[in-house]
Write an enzyme that holds these catalytic residues in place. Structure first.
Site, PDB file in Angstrom:
ATOM      1  N   HIS A 254      74.186  64.486  64.584  1.00  0.00           N
ATOM      2  CA  HIS A 254      75.035  64.620  63.393  1.00  0.00           C
ATOM      3  C   HIS A 254      74.153  64.933  62.192  1.00  0.00           C
ATOM      4  O   HIS A 254      73.055  64.374  62.062  1.00  0.00           O
ATOM      5  CB  HIS A 254      75.788  63.312  63.102  1.00  0.00           C
ATOM      6  CG  HIS A 254      76.861  63.009  64.091  1.00  0.00           C
ATOM      7  ND1 HIS A 254      76.688  62.100  65.116  1.00  0.00           N
ATOM      8  CD2 HIS A 254      78.129  63.492  64.226  1.00  0.00           C
ATOM      9  CE1 HIS A 254      77.813  62.034  65.833  1.00  0.00           C
ATOM     10  NE2 HIS A 254      78.694  62.867  65.325  1.00  0.00           N
TER      11      HIS A 254
ATOM     12  N   TYR B 118      70.882  62.210  72.457  1.00  0.00           N
ATOM     13  CA  TYR B 118      71.394  62.110  71.088  1.00  0.00           C
ATOM     14  C   TYR B 118      70.234  61.897  70.133  1.00  0.00           C
ATOM     15  O   TYR B 118      69.472  60.929  70.266  1.00  0.00           O
ATOM     16  CB  TYR B 118      72.388  60.947  70.965  1.00  0.00           C
ATOM     17  CG  TYR B 118      72.960  60.863  69.570  1.00  0.00           C
ATOM     18  CD1 TYR B 118      73.827  61.851  69.118  1.00  0.00           C
ATOM     19  CD2 TYR B 118      72.604  59.840  68.689  1.00  0.00           C
ATOM     20  CE1 TYR B 118      74.334  61.823  67.824  1.00  0.00           C
ATOM     21  CE2 TYR B 118      73.111  59.806  67.398  1.00  0.00           C
ATOM     22  CZ  TYR B 118      73.973  60.808  66.981  1.00  0.00           C
ATOM     23  OH  TYR B 118      74.469  60.790  65.696  1.00  0.00           O
TER      24      TYR B 118
HETATM   25  N1  ACO Z   1      65.311  76.133  54.520  1.00  0.00           N
HETATM   26  C1  ACO Z   1      65.343  77.176  55.392  1.00  0.00           C
HETATM   27  N2  ACO Z   1      64.740  77.153  56.605  1.00  0.00           N
HETATM   28  C2  ACO Z   1      64.097  76.034  56.955  1.00  0.00           C
HETATM   29  C3  ACO Z   1      64.017  74.903  56.105  1.00  0.00           C
HETATM   30  C4  ACO Z   1      64.660  74.986  54.834  1.00  0.00           C
HETATM   31  N3  ACO Z   1      64.607  73.978  53.966  1.00  0.00           N
HETATM   32  N4  ACO Z   1      63.291  73.941  56.700  1.00  0.00           N
HETATM   33  C5  ACO Z   1      62.914  74.448  57.888  1.00  0.00           C
HETATM   34  N5  ACO Z   1      63.403  75.694  58.053  1.00  0.00           N
HETATM   35  C6  ACO Z   1      63.252  76.609  59.200  1.00  0.00           C
HETATM   36  C7  ACO Z   1      62.270  77.716  58.842  1.00  0.00           C
HETATM   37  O1  ACO Z   1      62.587  78.833  59.632  1.00  0.00           O
HETATM   38  C8  ACO Z   1      60.945  77.116  59.244  1.00  0.00           C
HETATM   39  O2  ACO Z   1      59.951  78.083  59.540  1.00  0.00           O
HETATM   40  P1  ACO Z   1      59.121  78.742  58.315  1.00  0.00           P
HETATM   41  O3  ACO Z   1      58.693  77.619  57.409  1.00  0.00           O
HETATM   42  O4  ACO Z   1      57.982  79.422  59.016  1.00  0.00           O
HETATM   43  O5  ACO Z   1      60.074  79.673  57.640  1.00  0.00           O
HETATM   44  C9  ACO Z   1      61.333  76.408  60.541  1.00  0.00           C
HETATM   45  O6  ACO Z   1      62.661  75.888  60.300  1.00  0.00           O
HETATM   46  C10 ACO Z   1      60.407  75.272  60.939  1.00  0.00           C
HETATM   47  O7  ACO Z   1      60.324  74.370  59.858  1.00  0.00           O
HETATM   48  P2  ACO Z   1      59.323  73.140  59.887  1.00  0.00           P
HETATM   49  O8  ACO Z   1      58.233  73.358  58.900  1.00  0.00           O
HETATM   50  O9  ACO Z   1      58.901  72.848  61.274  1.00  0.00           O
HETATM   51  O10 ACO Z   1      60.312  71.970  59.388  1.00  0.00           O
HETATM   52  P3  ACO Z   1      59.905  70.696  58.512  1.00  0.00           P
HETATM   53  O11 ACO Z   1      58.654  70.088  58.999  1.00  0.00           O
HETATM   54  O12 ACO Z   1      59.968  71.085  57.082  1.00  0.00           O
HETATM   55  O13 ACO Z   1      61.105  69.686  58.857  1.00  0.00           O
HETATM   56  C11 ACO Z   1      63.291  68.824  58.407  1.00  0.00           C
HETATM   57  C12 ACO Z   1      62.465  70.077  58.755  1.00  0.00           C
HETATM   58  C13 ACO Z   1      62.983  67.749  59.453  1.00  0.00           C
HETATM   59  C14 ACO Z   1      64.784  69.153  58.486  1.00  0.00           C
HETATM   60  C15 ACO Z   1      62.900  68.370  56.957  1.00  0.00           C
HETATM   61  O14 ACO Z   1      63.448  69.273  56.029  1.00  0.00           O
HETATM   62  C16 ACO Z   1      63.320  66.956  56.602  1.00  0.00           C
HETATM   63  O15 ACO Z   1      62.647  65.995  56.953  1.00  0.00           O
HETATM   64  N6  ACO Z   1      64.438  66.781  55.863  1.00  0.00           N
HETATM   65  C17 ACO Z   1      64.838  65.449  55.369  1.00  0.00           C
HETATM   66  C18 ACO Z   1      65.322  64.538  56.492  1.00  0.00           C
HETATM   67  C19 ACO Z   1      66.508  65.153  57.189  1.00  0.00           C
HETATM   68  O16 ACO Z   1      67.455  65.598  56.540  1.00  0.00           O
HETATM   69  N7  ACO Z   1      66.470  65.165  58.548  1.00  0.00           N
HETATM   70  C20 ACO Z   1      67.564  65.690  59.390  1.00  0.00           C
HETATM   71  C21 ACO Z   1      68.725  64.742  59.348  1.00  0.00           C
HETATM   72  S1  ACO Z   1      69.707  64.871  60.802  1.00  0.00           S
HETATM   73  C22 ACO Z   1      68.947  63.850  61.923  1.00  0.00           C
HETATM   74  O17 ACO Z   1      68.035  63.172  61.603  1.00  0.00           O
HETATM   75  C23 ACO Z   1      69.413  63.895  63.336  1.00  0.00           C
END
Ligand code: ACO
Length: 175
Positions: free
Chosen positions: A132, A93
């Site tokens: 989730h 999880y």
């Molecule tokens: N929109 C579309 N595609 C996306 C996005 C986005 N905002 N973010 C990532 N991706 C996809 C893309 O395909 C991307 O590859 P590309 O940049 O070459 O196109 C691929 O995923 C890999 O992205 P990363 O750069 O590795 O992802 P990042 O380091 O930006 O982290 C994360 C993604 C963790 C979701 C980030 O946006 C974040 O921290 N958000 C805020 C916290 C959050 O909401 N976390 C998830 C909650 S659920 C939980 O914690 C279980």
């Protein structure tokens, strides 16, 4: 040739020394407030927690997940009853995964997720990774769908103190 981002990022296990940084990151990254038992739990066996450190000293991302009985995410009581004989089937999880906004779209989230999936896949008892996500978190939903997770269903009123309170349950199948 330019420096690749992942040459600048070190992935460290969470321990007593960097726990304060994990707390800081979580307070910025997530609307949910995590308490003492959550942080103490990160150091227990069966849990996997890492921080991403940029350029030796800037803490930019974190992930935490735990092993639990398969099905616990949807039916905790039934899953607990079925297990406990040592031959149980498990799920991982995902509790938290986040990267600070200025460091997003650089591949750090993908790398943290890959480490968690590796942790799950190393144990043959683990059948899937589940988590989730708040229903309006489009960035996270795109990220997880891009990485092989599928939406199982919506869980109404999953969160107690945030709006919207509803979550999607996402799953990544290992077997
Ligand atoms: N929109 C579309 N595609 C996306 C996005 C986005 N905002 N973010 C990532 N991706 C996809 C893309 O395909 C991307 O590859 P590309 O940049 O070459 O196109 C691929 O995923 C890999 O992205 P990363 O750069 O590795 O992802 P990042 O380091 O930006 O982290 C994360 C993604 C963790 C979701 C980030 O946006 C974040 O921290 N958000 C805020 C916290 C959050 O909401 N976390 C998830 C909650 S659920 C939980 O914690 C279980």
């Amino acid at each position: 040739m330019g420096t690749r981002i992942n040459d600048m990022v070190e992935y460290q296990p969470v321990d007593g020394n960097n726990m304060g940084k994990v707390r800081q990151l979580n307070s910025v990254l997530f609307p949910v407030r995590y308490s003492g038992p959550f942080y103490r739990g990160l150091l227990l066996p069966g849990q996997f927690a890492q921080v991403a450190v940029y350029g030796n000293s800037t803490y930019v991302g974190t992930i935490a997940c735990r092993k639990q009985a398969l099905g616990f995410v949807t039916e905790p009581l039934a899953a607990s009853r079925c297990n406990g004989n040592g031959s149980e089937m498990l799920e991982v999880y995902m509790m938290t995964l986040g990267v600070l906004a200025p460091y997003r779209r650089l591949g750090i989230g993908r790398q943290l997720l890959a480490h968690a999936i590796e942790f799950a896949a190393q144990d043959p008892k683990v059948h899937r990774v589940v988590l989730h996500v708040q229903i309006d978190n489009d960035d996270a939903l795109r990220f997880y769908h891009k990485h092989g997770f599928s939406t199982q269903r919506m869980v109404e009123r999953y969160y107690k103190n945030i709006d919207p309170p509803h979550a999607y349950l996402l799953e990544y199948r290992l077997k």
